[in-house]
Enzyme design. Structure first.
Site, PDB file in Angstrom:
ATOM      1  N   ALA A   1       0.821  -1.220   0.000  1.00  0.00           N
ATOM      2  CA  ALA A   1       0.000   0.000   0.000  1.00  0.00           C
ATOM      3  C   ALA A   1       0.851   1.265   0.000  1.00  0.00           C
ATOM      4  O   ALA A   1       0.310   2.370  -0.074  1.00  0.00           O
ATOM      5  CB  ALA A   1      -0.930  -0.002   1.223  1.00  0.00           C
TER       6      ALA A   1
ATOM      7  N   LYS B   1      -7.129   6.019 -11.087  1.00  0.00           N
ATOM      8  CA  LYS B   1      -6.328   6.971 -11.876  1.00  0.00           C
ATOM      9  C   LYS B   1      -5.315   6.272 -12.790  1.00  0.00           C
ATOM     10  O   LYS B   1      -4.676   6.913 -13.621  1.00  0.00           O
ATOM     11  CB  LYS B   1      -5.618   7.946 -10.934  1.00  0.00           C
ATOM     12  CG  LYS B   1      -6.598   8.851 -10.185  1.00  0.00           C
ATOM     13  CD  LYS B   1      -5.912   9.698  -9.142  1.00  0.00           C
ATOM     14  CE  LYS B   1      -6.921  10.588  -8.433  1.00  0.00           C
ATOM     15  NZ  LYS B   1      -7.956   9.847  -7.684  1.00  0.00           N
TER      16      LYS B   1
ATOM     17  N   ASN C   1     -11.538   6.813  -4.983  1.00  0.00           N
ATOM     18  CA  ASN C   1     -11.207   7.600  -3.796  1.00  0.00           C
ATOM     19  C   ASN C   1     -11.822   6.988  -2.543  1.00  0.00           C
ATOM     20  O   ASN C   1     -12.890   6.367  -2.594  1.00  0.00           O
ATOM     21  CB  ASN C   1     -11.740   9.030  -3.963  1.00  0.00           C
ATOM     22  CG  ASN C   1     -11.054   9.746  -5.115  1.00  0.00           C
ATOM     23  OD1 ASN C   1      -9.999  10.328  -4.965  1.00  0.00           O
ATOM     24  ND2 ASN C   1     -11.666   9.674  -6.292  1.00  0.00           N
ATOM     25  N   VAL C   2     -11.130   7.166  -1.443  1.00  0.00           N
ATOM     26  CA  VAL C   2     -11.572   6.602  -0.170  1.00  0.00           C
ATOM     27  C   VAL C   2     -11.958   7.741   0.764  1.00  0.00           C
ATOM     28  O   VAL C   2     -11.175   8.654   1.005  1.00  0.00           O
ATOM     29  CB  VAL C   2     -10.461   5.738   0.464  1.00  0.00           C
ATOM     30  CG1 VAL C   2     -10.910   5.188   1.793  1.00  0.00           C
ATOM     31  CG2 VAL C   2     -10.091   4.599  -0.479  1.00  0.00           C
ATOM     32  N   LEU C   3     -13.189   7.670   1.267  1.00  0.00           N
ATOM     33  CA  LEU C   3     -13.695   8.744   2.123  1.00  0.00           C
ATOM     34  C   LEU C   3     -12.869   8.891   3.384  1.00  0.00           C
ATOM     35  O   LEU C   3     -12.639   7.927   4.102  1.00  0.00           O
ATOM     36  CB  LEU C   3     -15.150   8.454   2.516  1.00  0.00           C
ATOM     37  CG  LEU C   3     -16.205   8.671   1.436  1.00  0.00           C
ATOM     38  CD1 LEU C   3     -17.536   8.114   1.908  1.00  0.00           C
ATOM     39  CD2 LEU C   3     -16.347  10.140   1.105  1.00  0.00           C
TER      40      LEU C   3
ATOM     41  N   LYS D   1       1.082   4.133 -11.383  1.00  0.00           N
ATOM     42  CA  LYS D   1       0.304   3.007 -10.834  1.00  0.00           C
ATOM     43  C   LYS D   1      -0.091   2.031 -11.945  1.00  0.00           C
ATOM     44  O   LYS D   1      -0.170   0.825 -11.723  1.00  0.00           O
ATOM     45  CB  LYS D   1      -0.943   3.541 -10.103  1.00  0.00           C
ATOM     46  CG  LYS D   1      -0.636   4.443  -8.917  1.00  0.00           C
ATOM     47  CD  LYS D   1       0.101   3.733  -7.810  1.00  0.00           C
ATOM     48  CE  LYS D   1      -0.834   2.969  -6.901  1.00  0.00           C
ATOM     49  NZ  LYS D   1      -0.121   2.412  -5.733  1.00  0.00           N
TER      50      LYS D   1
END
Length: 613
Positions: free
Chosen positions: A366, A412, A449-451, A424
């Site tokens: 990650a 993305k 996207n991660v909140l 990526k």
């Protein structure tokens, strides 16, 4: 304690009064002299019996300021049982009062005594409750918020009870809203059902509602989302109650209420995990998480520990986040075999040492630079970290026979317009290529996207709102896919369980969300009005930024997997020579100027179309 003494003293008087008036009523206010004698002999036993049962039923332990039906029932039970014992006493312990005659109270006296005792003992307590409520209301300085509760079920009823207990909250419950037509016009604990969801806006205007509480925890997230979207039109402050399991356990109280947040408005259903398959590749295994202190990495660690790994290794370059996570996991899982390593994935020698020492079986990669505008200005760092750093970890995984390598990717990477996304995408090519020549199963998991993650728009918008605005949005039409941090981490674990090697998994992100609408929702959830209290300022797209993100490669069809939220992309054809040559070229190009770096990235990732907005 003082209240308890007062009630015991009062009960002594009321019990004697009840017995005396029972005789008066029975004998039309002319009590025979022999019953007066019997009354005097019975007073002490009656008092002892009644007070004893009051103690058994905790009548001196209740806080009568908050008395309800349960407390009323305790009074009825206590008086009923004490009266039964008194009847037994009266009939079997007789007193010889005149010559050879025995006297006992007529049965009617016992009935009247039961009624009077219940009314007087219960009445005094509820008068006390009403008095305390009036005092609380009189002392409640400041504005009282007009409240509308959505949901006339168990949760709504419990909520009304709690709010009425806590006058200090300064709530005036105006009414309830419920979609069940049979409840319309009915009342719950004195609060009337005024309409259904279609009436929320009109009710809010008619009664000048200040706050709305959503109390329908058993409904689906989609239903809650639909109702909250209606509530947004009211400009009222929104709150919600906890989950249904807490309603069932009777744990709903005021402290459990929370403000509605952006996750509630998105209404994403919880992930259904295949626990057995995940457990198979994590339980009793040594698991390494690079970037373990970051938003996704740390949540992965929190999820992984639930599957009992033999050892969890958190690797991160940033010590503060790693330390915080270490303290959290040690506190929650004191028996967890945990190692925290501060190191950079750019350093191959250090990575080699880590793999040689710990020999992980599973690697979740990650660690990466992810901020698009910053990376456009620092392309050299993108290559060092995202490309060469990933290669270091991936090659160590190959060299030390790691069973499974899971690469965290991004939407993305699809038809990238910025160097971060292109890097990526190259990493996806890398893991697909390595999978062909290695015993290690290499897979990538791609999501949007991660909140609430570090650097996402949500924390930024919240800070801007806290400072009084403006909230900055790049473009009124810009959209993004979103999911919650736990959802992303759980689906990554699930994808790892499904993986056979070489796949690029694509997570179902649902519908894209307009960032401008997201900003407006956050302003509304803060109890403010967009473009009135907080301005929204459009700043223009930044370098490398897309108006719309894509999760899928247009030319590639996706196939479904055994999990409804995970799809797999058909592998692309690349060979190991291309990868090795590319890595060699990337190592050389970081010594040159930025334009050379951009050009090489475009050469290696054909779908990368650079945009300088």
């Amino acid at each position: 304690m003082q209240q308890h003494k007062k009630f015991i003293s009062l009960d002594l008087i009321l019990i004697v009064m009840s017995l005396y008036f029972s005789l008066l009523l029975k004998f039309d206010f002319h009590i025979p002299s022999e019953y007066i004698v019997f009354l005097k002999l019975s007073i002490i036993p009656v008092i002892v019996i009644t007070i004893l049962f009051n103690i058994i039923f905790n009548m001196y332990e209740h806080i009568w300021k908050y008395a309800s039906i349960e407390e009323l029932l305790s009074i009825v039970y206590s008086i009923t049982l004490s009266n039964i014992v008194f009847i037994i006493y009266s009939y079997f312990v007789n007193y010889k009062l005149l010559e050879n005659q025995y006297y006992r109270f007529p049965f009617t006296v016992h009935i009247i005594f039961w009624i009077l005792c219940t009314v007087l003992l219960g009445g005094t307590r509820f008068i006390y409750r009403i008095t305390e409520e009036v005092k609380s209301y009189d002392n409640n300085d400041g504005k009282v918020a007009k409240l509308l509760i959505i949901g006339a079920g168990d949760a709504g009823a419990l909520l009304i009870k709690e709010i009425k207990k806590h006058k200090e909250l300064k709530y005036d419950i105006v009414g309830l809203v419920d979609d069940e037509s049979s409840k319309l016009g009915k009342s719950i604990k004195g609060v009337k059902v005024l309409g259904d969801r279609k009436d929320i806006v009109s009710i809010s205007k008619r009664y000048n509602i200040d706050e709305i509480i959503l109390a329908i925890p058993s409904s689906t997230l989609q239903t809650q989302k639909e109702i909250l979207n209606i509530c947004k039109k009211t400009k009222c402050k929104l709150k919600t109650v906890p989950g249904i399991y807490e309603i069932i356990d009777g744990k709903v109280n005021i402290s459990k209420l929370r403000n509605v947040d952006i996750e509630d408005l998105l209404g994403r259903e919880p992930v259904k995990l295949d626990i057995n398959n995940i457990s198979k590749y994590i339980k009793e295994k040594i698991v390494l998480v690079t970037g373990g202190g970051g938003s996704i990495g740390s949540e992965l660690c929190r999820q992984i520990v639930k599957f009992n790994p033999r050892e969890l290794i958190i690797l991160d370059i940033y010590e503060n986040n790693a330390y915080d996570l270490q303290m959290e996991l040690k506190y929650l899982y004191p028996n967890l075999n945990l190692k925290v390593i501060i190191a950079s994935i750019r350093d191959f020698e250090r990575m080699n040492q880590v793999f040689e020492q710990y020999k992980p079986s599973v690697v979740f990669h990650a660690a990466a630079h992810k901020h698009v505008p910053l990376m456009e200005e620092n392309p050299r760092e993108v290559v060092k970290n995202n490309v060469l750093g990933t290669y270091n970890v991936a090659m160590c995984s190959h060299n030390y026979n790691v069973e499974k390598f899971v690469q965290i990717s991004t939407d993305k990477a699809v038809n990238p317009t910025n160097i971060m996304g292109a890097s990526k995408r190259f990493c996806e090519i890398m893991i697909q290529t390595l999978d062909k020549i290695s015993n290690t199963e290499y897979v990538a998991v791609r999501f949007g996207n991660v909140l609430g993650s570090n650097g996402s728009v949500i924390p930024l918008f919240k800070k801007q709102i806290a400072h009084g605005g403006p909230v900055t949005v790049t473009h009124p039409e810009i959209t993004r896919f979103f999911m919650t941090i736990p959802e992303a981490a759980q689906l990554v674990l699930q994808a790892g369980a499904i993986a056979k090697g070489g796949e690029i998994f694509v997570l179902d992100m649902g519908e894209p969300v307009k960032i401008a609408e997201l900003a407006k929702d956050l302003i509304v959830l803060s109890g403010l009005q967009p473009d009135v209290d907080i301005k929204i300022k459009y700043t223009g797209l930044r370098p490398g930024e897309k108006l719309y993100e894509e999760l899928l490669m247009d030319e590639v069809a996706l196939t479904s997997t055994e999990h409804e939220k995970i799809f797999v992309e058909k592998p692309m054809e690349h060979n190991i020579k291309f990868l090795e040559d590319s890595i060699r070229e990337f190592r050389e190009v970081i010594k040159k100027d930025d334009e050379e770096i951009f050009k090489l990235m475009q050469e290696k990732v054909p779908t990368y179309i650079r945009k300088n907005n």
